[in-house]
Write an enzyme that holds these catalytic residues in place. Structure first.
Site, PDB file in Angstrom:
ATOM      1  CG  ASP A   2      -5.264   1.972  -3.649  1.00 42.62           C
ATOM      2  OD1 ASP A   2      -5.184   3.286  -3.588  1.00 42.62           O
ATOM      3  OD2 ASP A   2      -5.381   1.222  -2.852  1.00 42.62           O
ATOM      4  CG  ASP A  16     -11.466  -1.654  -0.979  1.00 42.37           C
ATOM      5  OD1 ASP A  16     -11.248  -0.632  -0.409  1.00 42.37           O
ATOM      6  OD2 ASP A  16     -10.470  -2.202  -1.482  1.00 42.37           O
TER       7      ASP A  16
HETATM    8  N1  GUN Z   1      -6.136  -0.081   0.685  1.00 43.69           N
HETATM    9  C1  GUN Z   1      -6.022  -0.379   1.794  1.00 43.69           C
HETATM   10  N2  GUN Z   1      -5.345   0.515   2.600  1.00 43.69           N
HETATM   11  C2  GUN Z   1      -4.933   1.452   2.047  1.00 43.69           C
HETATM   12  C3  GUN Z   1      -3.947   2.644   2.027  1.00 43.69           C
HETATM   13  O1  GUN Z   1      -3.805   2.810   3.207  1.00 43.69           O
HETATM   14  N3  GUN Z   1      -3.664   3.287   1.186  1.00 43.69           N
HETATM   15  C4  GUN Z   1      -3.802   3.046  -0.246  1.00 43.69           C
HETATM   16  N4  GUN Z   1      -3.803   3.772  -1.334  1.00 43.69           N
HETATM   17  N5  GUN Z   1      -4.887   1.763  -0.598  1.00 43.69           N
HETATM   18  C5  GUN Z   1      -5.264   1.012   0.551  1.00 43.69           C
END
Ligand code: GUN
Length: 376
Positions: free
Chosen positions: A92, A271
């Site tokens: 992420d 996830d």
């Molecule tokens: N993880 C859960 N929701 C999000 C989101 O909206 N953006 C990002 N980058 N990670 C997430």
């Protein structure tokens, strides 16, 4: 990366597919255990592979950038070499973690300035910087830098934020496309749909994201406190716009019920910290239902934790023993609960995949949600 659609369910929009990366193939729908800081908390890599049968895990740009830092990761030869996980990794972008630091961060067009939760030091994340960091981490799938809007969020804020996420995406794409992987295997970039709970914004965002024509797409900004019905409505609207021949990733979702509903709407990847975090708090998911293992009720229950799963912890340990571990604050309790919960989540998506291929997913989903979400 490649995506092959293998089957589509007759009674829903569920799909089964295969994602192929240089670190191996992922069978979808899939659940990805969260390994924020280069470790899936309380779980060995060997357990991830052999007991849980995880096919891909997550890492997090924000945490890895702060600790161990880019120099260590680069010297290690990337995150796979550093933590010994040789299957696919998705990172992420930090576009979520940075926002949860409200109070210590400032969002501007250039990027986000924030203070480290570890030592208070000041940093800036820009779309370009976040691409460079994920190149250094060496994730197979990198995520675009976005703003995850809170819930509730007023319309004007959601619209402006979505527009900025789109401009940031363009910057992510230029940086990604003008740089090379560092470790000899290929990487791909997934953009993220935003737009809060507003249908017109979600539609505009999904159309913009689809036009970028990347190898996979993600849906963000959900599971942030909105009613489940809103989450499903937005997910359906977005899935109907995103291309069918590319994987769709619903970020940060969710409960077993949320995952099965998401699959029914056409989501391929999920996830969530729930199986590991809730596991560490004594909430255990089983094929029979949810067990609060601290409950007095399990004190003398010598039945196996989950006779419905054939993994090691599910059949080897009794509820009474695991309850004792939690009550006595023995760390083995947290390890067992995390292993059981992840085994259960992976089993659930594996079964969903099987049912999609057999064309019986829709009926199975309704029955399974009823069973696995009941409190024992
Ligand atoms: N993880 C859960 N929701 C999000 C989101 O909206 N953006 C990002 N980058 N990670 C997430």
């Amino acid at each position: 990366m490649q995506f092959k659609l293998e089957a589509q369910d007759a009674g829903s929009k569920a799909r089964a597919g295969l994602i192929t990366t240089d670190h191996g193939t992922i069978e979808t729908p899939i659940f990805m255990p969260v390994g924020t800081a280069a470790s899936v908390k309380a779980i060995h890599q060997r357990e991830l592979k052999e007991d849980i049968k995880a096919q891909i895990i997550l890492g997090n740009t924000y945490h890895l950038y702060l600790r161990p830092g880019l120099s260590v990761l680069e010297q290690a030869g990337g995150l796979h070499k550093f933590n010994g996980w040789d299957r696919p990794i998705l990172t992420d972008s930090g576009g979520y973690q940075v926002y949860s630091l409200s109070g210590t961060r400032k969002i501007k067009e250039e990027g986000v300035t924030f203070k480290s939760h570890i030592d208070g030091s000041k940093h800036i994340f820009t779309p370009e910087g976040v691409m460079d960091i994920q190149r250094t981490i060496g994730a197979d799938i990198m995520m675009a830098f976005d703003e995850c809007t809170p819930y509730p969020c007023d319309y004007e804020y959601a619209r402006k934020s979505m527009d900025m996420t789109h401009r940031w995406l363009k910057r992510c794409i230029s940086r990604f496309d003008s740089t090379e992987p560092k470790y000899g295997y290929s990487q791909t970039l997934f953009p993220i749909v935003q737009g809060s709970t507003y249908k017109d914004l979600r539609k505009a965002s999904a159309e913009f994201i689809a036009e970028q024509n990347r190898e996979g797409n993600a849906i963000g900004g959900l599971s942030v406190g909105e009613p489940a019905e809103d989450m499903y409505e937005m997910t359906e609207l977005v899935c109907d716009i995103l291309p069918k021949d590319k994987p769709r990733y619903l970020m940060g979702v969710g409960t077993p019920a949320n995952i099965l509903e998401g699959i029914a709407l056409g989501v391929d990847m999920f996830d969530c910290v729930m199986p590991t975090r809730n596991g560490r708090n004594g909430m255990i998911f089983t094929t029979q239902g949810i067990v609060n293992i601290r409950n007095e009720k399990w004190k003398n229950d010598f039945s196996p934790l989950d006779p419905g799963l054939d993994g090691y912890v599910s059949s080897f340990y009794t509820k009474a023993y695991i309850r004792h571990l939690f009550i006595s604050e023995e760390i083995l309790g947290m390890q067992i609960a995390s292993l059981q919960n992840l085994s259960f989540y992976l089993h659930l998506v594996q079964q969903a995949r099987q049912k999609i291929k057999e064309g019986t997913f829709a009926a199975w989903k309704t029955q399974t949600i009823k069973q696995v979400m009941q409190r024992l």
